[in-house]
Design a protein around this motif. Structure first.
Motif, mmCIF file in Angstrom:
data_model
loop_
_atom_site.group_PDB
_atom_site.id
_atom_site.type_symbol
_atom_site.label_atom_id
_atom_site.label_comp_id
_atom_site.label_asym_id
_atom_site.label_seq_id
_atom_site.Cartn_x
_atom_site.Cartn_y
_atom_site.Cartn_z
ATOM 1 N N LEU A 237 26.371 -12.721 78.822
ATOM 2 C CA LEU A 237 26.669 -12.605 77.398
ATOM 3 C C LEU A 237 26.118 -11.261 76.906
ATOM 4 N N PRO A 238 26.888 -10.180 77.079
ATOM 5 C CA PRO A 238 26.358 -8.841 76.838
ATOM 6 C C PRO A 238 26.216 -8.448 75.369
ATOM 7 N N SER A 283 28.665 -5.811 71.538
ATOM 8 C CA SER A 283 27.872 -5.272 72.635
ATOM 9 C C SER A 283 27.756 -3.760 72.493
ATOM 10 N N SER A 284 26.518 -3.255 72.485
ATOM 11 C CA SER A 284 26.306 -1.810 72.349
ATOM 12 C C SER A 284 26.772 -1.046 73.596
ATOM 13 N N PHE A 313 19.257 -8.370 69.385
ATOM 14 C CA PHE A 313 18.818 -9.554 70.116
ATOM 15 C C PHE A 313 19.105 -9.397 71.593
ATOM 16 N N ASN A 314 18.522 -10.264 72.352
ATOM 17 C CA ASN A 314 18.726 -10.283 73.796
ATOM 18 C C ASN A 314 19.020 -11.731 74.184
ATOM 19 N N THR A 315 20.244 -12.017 74.559
ATOM 20 C CA THR A 315 20.630 -13.388 74.863
ATOM 21 C C THR A 315 19.838 -13.925 76.056
ATOM 22 N N GLY A 316 19.315 -15.116 75.905
ATOM 23 C CA GLY A 316 18.542 -15.735 76.972
ATOM 24 C C GLY A 316 17.642 -16.813 76.431
ATOM 25 N N ARG A 317 16.693 -17.240 77.251
ATOM 26 C CA ARG A 317 15.789 -18.307 76.812
ATOM 27 C C ARG A 317 14.385 -18.062 77.352
ATOM 28 N N PHE A 400 35.918 -4.297 77.346
ATOM 29 C CA PHE A 400 35.046 -5.441 77.092
ATOM 30 C C PHE A 400 35.682 -6.730 77.596
ATOM 31 N N TRP A 401 36.904 -7.011 77.181
ATOM 32 C CA TRP A 401 37.541 -8.276 77.554
ATOM 33 C C TRP A 401 37.871 -8.327 79.048
ATOM 34 N N ARG A 402 38.217 -7.207 79.617
ATOM 35 C CA ARG A 402 38.469 -7.193 81.061
ATOM 36 C C ARG A 402 37.172 -7.472 81.826
ATOM 37 N N ALA A 403 36.070 -6.889 81.351
ATOM 38 C CA ALA A 403 34.774 -7.120 82.004
ATOM 39 C C ALA A 403 34.371 -8.588 81.901
ATOM 40 N N MET A 404 34.629 -9.206 80.760
ATOM 41 C CA MET A 404 34.273 -10.616 80.581
ATOM 42 C C MET A 404 35.108 -11.517 81.490
ATOM 43 N N ARG A 405 36.366 -11.149 81.682
ATOM 44 C CA ARG A 405 37.249 -11.953 82.530
ATOM 45 C C ARG A 405 36.889 -11.817 84.005
ATOM 46 N N GLU A 406 36.418 -10.642 84.389
ATOM 47 C CA GLU A 406 36.174 -10.359 85.810
ATOM 48 C C GLU A 406 34.753 -10.685 86.267
#
Length: 496
Positions: A237-238, A283-284, A313-317, A400-406
């Motif tokens: 989740l960039p 995403s920056s 923010f930085n996505t995570g837990r 962005f969307w290509r990176a998310m799909r791949e």
């Protein structure tokens, strides 16, 4: 290690702090002293203005009157999220809180719908969803019936800062002590590492036995003091930035949240009675703050009421959301972008989990382990659900969307997607807050088309199935005409 828990100290206010204070006070009463430390000088993130239905249970347990709550928080009704441009630009679908259709047999309704579609059904999956039908007409009302066919689950949109203030009044009336001040130093037992107190900038000491970290993204107690590791999920989740700005209210208040995908993230629109909440998550790596600002301001439906403020923010837990005598609640426990309005729910579930495992006679390592295991599972399941929206897309208009799909996704999610593609099956984890219908709506909305369905539907011939589908759809439409316009409902209900 402390013995009996006689005093709980909550570090930080806002929605997380005051939800925690209110529930602790309600459950534990006078048996445990509760003190909340916060400073008016420290800002509140306050982006979580949309919720999911379990917040009704939370408010009811506290004894909060719904009408007063809606009035005090400038709240509106939320029946769904409308996802626009997520699969491809120009297309939209809804993730409603309802469950389309009704119980028809051994397997879920969507299996019957898939077969009916093969047999010539020309109705979408959402045409069998009362929440969707109400959204389409901008309507809402409470339907007084026990018939599950007419169940219309709902949540709220509200001003989270006003909700925090509302709960503060409620909690203070119940006996919670509030101390104004900035934490300068966190005191620890040199042998055990347990926190013993908070030293404020004016020299005051706030001591306690159990500490709740509601200090937001800084994680002052759990991470900065106890050194608990933060698990980074930005490879899945960039998005790492958001800009938020209020705007003038619409003439007509929609009973749903809008989530509008752009070439490097998405934009939210949340309707309140006094204004609209707007923001953009991005995403920056794929855009600049200036471009995001331009997209946000250029896509407001009403006049902005200020300048956008930027949130990083930085996505995570947080690996251990309970460590020693500190429990992290809210953003200190982790951050998942507000795509599915889970921020406030994670506060709620964290507090309720703590209440179920409350260390009355001292902190038990077994309870701490159990708390952390459940929290981990819940966070990961929500994470996977959010990744699903991004990963299953057919957009080819940006890197962005290509990176998310791949990208490589978590194995559990990959298995869930494959099972649905093959047989329309949904397998849920124990701590999954989303029902089967939620997964189905997003999977189908994002373009997944199962190759098969459950064999049980073949017990019904095509003619009987199509007739049943027609009857269900007509039944779902029946109450819609009697619903009020959303604004009319809010006005009537809150003035009663």
């Amino acid at each position: 290690m402390p013995d009996a828990i006689k005093k709980v100290v909550i570090a930080g206010g806002g929605t997380a702090g005051w939800m925690t204070a209110a529930l602790l006070n309600k459950v534990l009463g006078k048996s445990v002293a509760i003190e909340l430390v916060e400073s008016e000088q420290i800002g509140i993130v306050g982006v979580g203005e949309a919720t999911i239905p379990p917040i009704q249970t939370f408010n009811r347990f506290l004894g909060i009157d719904e009408k007063a709550f809606l009035r005090e928080t400038q709240g509106t009704i939320k029946l769904a999220i409308k996802f626009e441009n997520w699969r491809v630009p120009g297309e939209s679908y809804y993730h409603t809180f309802g469950a389309p259709g009704t119980t028809m047999g051994f397997c879920s309704f969507h299996h019957y719908w898939l077969k009916a579609k093969e047999a010539g059904l020309d109705k979408s999956f959402w045409d069998f969803d009362l929440n969707y039908l109400a959204c389409q007409q901008g309507k809402f009302n409470k339907i007084n019936t026990q018939n599950p066919l007419y169940d219309m689950p709902y949540a709220y949109h509200f001003d989270s800062a006003l909700y925090g203030q509302f709960l503060r009044r409620f909690a203070e009336q119940g006996g919670v002590k509030r101390s104004e001040g900035i934490i300068e130093h966190v005191q620890q037992n040199t042998q055990s590492g347990f926190i013993t107190g908070l030293q404020l900038t004016d020299g005051r000491q706030v001591e306690g036995d159990l500490f709740i970290d509601c200090t937001g993204l800084s994680g002052l107690l759990i991470r900065k003091t106890l050194g608990v590791n933060y698990e980074d999920w930005s490879h899945w989740l960039p998005a790492d930035s958001a800009q938020a700005v209020p705007s003038e209210r619409f003439d007509k208040t929609l009973p749903y949240t809008r989530s509008i995908a752009h070439s490097y993230g998405w934009q939210w629109r949340i309707p309140l009675t006094h204004r609209n909440g707007n923001g953009i998550v991005y995403s920056s790596q794929f855009t600049t703050d200036e471009q995001a600002n331009e997209t946000l301001i250029g896509n407001l439906d009403t006049k902005a009421l200020g300048e956008p403020r930027t949130i990083r923010f930085n996505t995570g837990r947080t690996d251990q959301q309970w460590c020693k005598n500190v429990v992290a609640i809210g953003l200190s426990s982790g951050f998942l972008e507000p795509l599915e309005s889970t921020s406030i729910h994670l506060i709620q579930s964290g507090i309720i989990r703590l209440m179920k495992m409350f260390p009355n006679q001292g902190i038990s390592p077994a309870m701490v382990d159990m708390y952390n295991a459940e929290s981990k599972d819940e966070f990961e399941t929500i994470r996977d659900f959010i990744i699903l929206h991004y990963h299953v897309n057919e957009r080819d208009d940006s890197k962005f969307w290509r990176a998310m799909r791949e990208m490589t996704i978590p194995e559990r999610l990959a298995q869930k997607i494959e099972a649905f593609k093959e047989t329309a099956a949904i397998f849920n984890e124990q701590n999954d807050i989303f029902r089967d219908a939620s997964w189905v709506q997003v999977m189908m909305g994002q373009g997944l088309s199962p190759r098969d369905y459950h064999g049980a539907v073949n017990a019904m011939d095509n003619q009987t199935l199509l007739s049943a589908m027609q009857q269900i759809q007509q039944a779902k439409m029946q109450p819609v005409a009697k619903l009020l316009g959303h604004d009319e409902f809010i006005e009537r209900y809150t003035s009663a």
